[in-house]
Design a protein around this motif. Sequence first.
Motif, short mmCIF file in Angstrom:
data_model
loop_
_atom_site.label_atom_id
_atom_site.label_comp_id
_atom_site.label_asym_id
_atom_site.label_seq_id
_atom_site.Cartn_x
_atom_site.Cartn_y
_atom_site.Cartn_z
N LEU A 5 0.84 -1.19 0.00
CA LEU A 5 0.00 0.00 0.00
C LEU A 5 0.89 1.25 0.00
CD1 LEU A 5 -3.09 -0.33 0.33
CD2 LEU A 5 -2.81 0.25 2.73
N ASN A 6 0.57 2.20 -0.86
CA ASN A 6 1.30 3.47 -0.87
C ASN A 6 0.63 4.42 0.11
OD1 ASN A 6 3.22 2.80 -2.81
ND2 ASN A 6 1.77 3.23 -4.46
N VAL A 7 1.36 4.79 1.13
CA VAL A 7 0.80 5.60 2.22
C VAL A 7 1.37 7.01 2.18
CG1 VAL A 7 0.72 5.85 4.73
CG2 VAL A 7 0.38 3.60 3.69
N ALA A 8 0.48 7.99 2.30
CA ALA A 8 0.91 9.38 2.53
C ALA A 8 0.59 9.69 3.98
CB ALA A 8 0.14 10.33 1.62
N VAL A 9 1.59 10.14 4.71
CA VAL A 9 1.36 10.56 6.10
C VAL A 9 1.27 12.08 6.11
CG1 VAL A 9 2.29 10.60 8.45
CG2 VAL A 9 2.59 8.56 7.03
N GLN A 19 6.71 8.73 13.61
CA GLN A 19 7.93 7.99 13.95
C GLN A 19 7.62 6.54 14.32
OE1 GLN A 19 11.24 9.33 13.89
NE2 GLN A 19 11.60 7.11 13.89
N SER A 20 6.53 6.34 15.06
CA SER A 20 6.24 4.96 15.45
C SER A 20 5.86 4.12 14.24
CB SER A 20 5.20 4.91 16.59
OG SER A 20 3.92 4.76 16.09
N LEU A 21 5.21 4.74 13.24
CA LEU A 21 4.92 4.00 11.99
C LEU A 21 6.22 3.65 11.27
CD1 LEU A 21 1.91 6.14 10.63
CD2 LEU A 21 1.78 3.90 11.72
N ILE A 22 7.14 4.63 11.22
CA ILE A 22 8.44 4.38 10.57
C ILE A 22 9.16 3.23 11.28
CG2 ILE A 22 10.75 5.35 10.19
CD1 ILE A 22 9.41 8.14 9.97
N TYR A 186 -1.76 2.46 16.38
CA TYR A 186 -1.99 3.09 15.05
C TYR A 186 -1.39 2.21 13.94
CZ TYR A 186 -3.48 7.27 12.42
OH TYR A 186 -4.13 8.16 11.59
N TRP A 187 -0.17 1.76 14.16
CA TRP A 187 0.47 0.96 13.12
C TRP A 187 -0.29 -0.36 12.88
CZ3 TRP A 187 2.56 -3.94 13.48
CH2 TRP A 187 2.73 -4.46 14.77
N LYS A 188 -0.89 -0.90 13.95
CA LYS A 188 -1.63 -2.16 13.79
C LYS A 188 -2.87 -1.96 12.91
CE LYS A 188 -0.15 -4.44 18.01
NZ LYS A 188 -0.53 -5.08 19.25
N VAL A 189 -3.49 -0.81 13.07
CA VAL A 189 -4.65 -0.50 12.22
C VAL A 189 -4.20 -0.32 10.77
CG1 VAL A 189 -6.44 1.21 11.74
CG2 VAL A 189 -6.04 0.45 14.10
N VAL A 190 -3.10 0.39 10.59
CA VAL A 190 -2.59 0.58 9.22
C VAL A 190 -2.24 -0.78 8.61
CG1 VAL A 190 -0.78 1.65 7.80
CG2 VAL A 190 -1.76 2.92 9.73
#
Length: 210
Positions: A5-9, A19-22, A186-190
């Motif tokens: 998936l291409n994500v724009a933050v 940062q936590s997503l990274i 948040y990352w788990k939802v993504v």
Amino acid sequence: MENKLNVAVFASGGGSNFQSLIDKKEEGLLHVNFSILVGNNSTAKAFDRARQHGIPALHIAPSHFESEQAYTDQLLDELSQRNVDLIVLAGYMKMIPQKVVQSYRNRILNIHPGLLPAFGGKGMYGKRVHQAVLDYGAKISGITIHFVDEEYDHGPVIFQQTVPVKDDDDADALAARVLIEEHTWYWKVVEAIAQKKIRVEHRRVTGSVE
Ligand code: GRF
């Protein structure tokens, strides 16, 4: 990278959620491609984080444009050029233009540091949320991760997690406890969205996040 998936933050401030997503991506737990960081404030720490991790960044704000229409068109163009599939708001302080919401219906995520629909809406962000929770005397706060629609803090709820309010809490202490949950979830939802585990029907979002 092809099937990811291409994500724009989108971020306006410190970007600890960014940062936590990274971090989760770098740990091999989050399987997405960060196509772009979009920010309206060039001094936001989120831009430094993007630079440090080789993520392209775009400084774009409504004030750079003659009209809302011109801003919206440019934003949509930037997103479509990068084949963005999902927009993740991480402390983004600007309203997402309606046309962008329509083009990315149920493909824009927001995280709110409270249990919606309480303590949300226009002007309810950051410390104000936590202070309002304390002033009301609520015993439980939490996080809400939801899709973005045309109203502030209103779109379909994907995930909520409670956080206890403690007797000696002030807004900072409560914010810190809530932020831990934001970074945990948040990352788990993504990732659940990337793994196509989430379905949306009207306001009902189903599927497992863990
Ligand atoms: C978080 O509390 C989030 O819930 C809200 O804005 C804050 C952003 O924090 N939407 P950070 O910039 O990710 O540290």
